[in-house]
Design an enzyme around this catalytic site. Structure first.
Site, short mmCIF file in Angstrom:
data_model
loop_
_atom_site.label_atom_id
_atom_site.label_comp_id
_atom_site.label_asym_id
_atom_site.label_seq_id
_atom_site.Cartn_x
_atom_site.Cartn_y
_atom_site.Cartn_z
N PRO A 1 0.80 -1.20 0.00
CA PRO A 1 0.00 0.00 0.00
C PRO A 1 0.84 1.25 0.00
O PRO A 1 1.87 1.34 0.65
CB PRO A 1 -0.76 -0.08 1.31
CG PRO A 1 -0.11 -1.14 2.10
CD PRO A 1 1.00 -1.71 1.34
N GLU A 2 0.33 2.20 -0.74
CA GLU A 2 0.89 3.55 -0.73
C GLU A 2 -0.13 4.42 -0.01
O GLU A 2 -1.08 3.91 0.58
CB GLU A 2 1.14 4.02 -2.17
CG GLU A 2 1.97 3.03 -2.97
CD GLU A 2 2.20 3.44 -4.41
OE1 GLU A 2 2.28 4.65 -4.68
OE2 GLU A 2 2.30 2.57 -5.27
#
Length: 287
Positions: free
Chosen positions: A2-3
Site C-alpha cells: 500500500p501507498e
DNA sequence: AGATGATCCTGTATGC
DNA sequence: TGCATACAGGATCATC
C-alpha cells in the site's frame, strides 16, 4: 503493497470500527515483526482504548494512552482486516472478495476488542512491522525520516523547488520514491504522477524547469486524491479492512501498462527500470 | 550525493 | 508437469 491512498482508506475505516472499543487480547504468531517486543506491545495494548488512528506517509499511527503510539507499516503485502462476529461477511448483499477467511496462514497478529470485533494483520512476505514508540520518538521519526504530507499545504511548489535544488543530480523518480521528499508516494503513484505531469521518470532533477516542478506538485495531489476516492489500487494482495479490493486499477494510465498504448497520445508505453523499480512511461509525451 | 544491487520473505507468472 | 528465473504497492544497507 500500500501507498498513501490504500493506507488512508484503511485508516478511515479503522477509525469507524475501533472507536470507543477497548482491547481485550493480543495474539502474536510472528514475534519478529513486533518492536521492541511482544511483551511491551501487549502491556501497552491490552486494556487500552484506542484513540484515533492517523497516518504518516504509508504508516498507520494508533494513538494510545500514556503518550504512546503504535506504528503499523504494511510494506508490500500487509493487510489489516476487521471482522465483527464470524461467518461470511457481506457488503451490500455481495460477498466480500480478497480475504475469504481470517485468521489464515498469513495472519501474524490478532487484536481482540470489546464487542467481539477482531483485527487481523496478515502479511504474506512478512516485511511489515508493528512498532510501539513513545510520543517523543514518534515526533522524532516523523521529522527526521518523512517529508511533508503530499495532500497538505506544506507540500507546495515553493517547498518542492527548494528541496529539488539540494538534489540536482538525482533522478526525479528516485526523488519521488524517497519518503524524505514527500511522504506516501510509492511505485504506482510515482509513475502515474510523472505521466500526468509529462515528465520522464529518468529526468535529472537539475534539468527540470520550474513550470514542470509546479505541474508535478499539482499532478501528485490530483493523482493521490483520485486514488483515495477510489479506495486505492488492487491488482494482487491489497484489500481494505473489510477485505474489499480498491477500484483505482482501471483508472491508472501507465503502471502495469507496458506494451499498451498511451491514453494521451497512443504511443506504446515502455517498461524499464529506474531506481531499482519497474517503471512505466510514455516515451513520446513524457520528456 | 546518489546509483546499484543484495536483502528481508513468499507467491505467481513466464519460459524452456 | 517440472524446474529455473524474474518480478512484485517497501525500505534499508553495503559498495562503488
Amino acid at each position: 503493497m500500500p501507498e498513501l491512498p490504500e493506507v488512508e482508506t484503511i485508516r478511515r475505516d479503522l477509525n469507524k470500527f475501533l472507536s470507543g472499543k477497548k482491547i481485550t487480547a493480543v495474539e502474536v504468531r510472528q514475534p519478529r515483526l513486533v518492536k521492541p517486543s511482544v511483551t511491551k506491545l501487549k502491556k501497552a495494548l491490552v486494556g487500552a482504548r484506542v484513540g484515533r488512528v492517523s497516518r504518516r506517509g504509508k504508516m498507520l499511527v494508533w494513538h494510545l494512552p500514556k503518550q504512546q503510539k503504535l506504528l503499523v507499516h504494511l510494506k508490500m503485502t500487509g493487510q489489516i482486516v476487521w471482522r465483527q462476529g464470524g461467518g461470511k461477511l457481506m457488503v451490500g448483499g455481495h460477498p466480500i472478495i480478497g480475504v475469504d477467511t481470517v485468521p489464515n496462514k498469513y495472519t501474524h497478529i490478532t487484536v481482540s476488542f470489546t464487542g467481539g470485533g477482531k483485527l487481523y494483520f496478515n502479511d504474506t512476505r512478512k516485511f511489515g512491522y508493528w512498532r510501539l514508540v513513545d510520543d517523543a520518538t514518534f515526533t522524532d521519526i516523523s521529522q527526521k525520516n518523512f517529508g511533508p504530507e503530499p495532500l497538505s499545504v506544506a507540500f507546495n511548489a515553493n517547498y518542492f523547488l527548494a528541496y529539488l535544488k539540494k538534489h540536482q543530480r538525482a533522478l526525479i523518480k528516485a526523488i519521488l520514491l524517497d519518503q524524505k521528499t514527500v511522504a506516501g508516494i510509492g511505485n504506482i503513484y510515482a509513475d502515474e504522477s510523472l505521466w500526468l505531469a509529462k515528465v520522464k521518470p529518468q529526468r535529472w532533477v537539475g534539468k527540470l524547469h520550474p513550470a514542470e516542478i509546479k505541474l508535478l506538485v499539482a499532478s501528485i495531489k490530483k493523482i493521490l486524491k483520485e486514488a483515495v476516492k477510489y479506495r486505492g489500487t488492487s491488482f494482487n494482495s491489497y484489500v481494505d479492512s473489510l477485505g474489499r479490493a480498491g477500484t483505482y486499477w482501471p483508472h491508472r494510465k501507465v503502471y502495469g501498462r507496458g506494451g499498451l498504448s498511451c491514453k494521451r497520445c497512443g504511443t506504446i508505453i515502455l517498461k524499464t527500470r529506474v531506481a531499482g523499480r519497474g517503471t512505466h512511461y510514455c516515451p513520446k509525451c513524457q520528456r
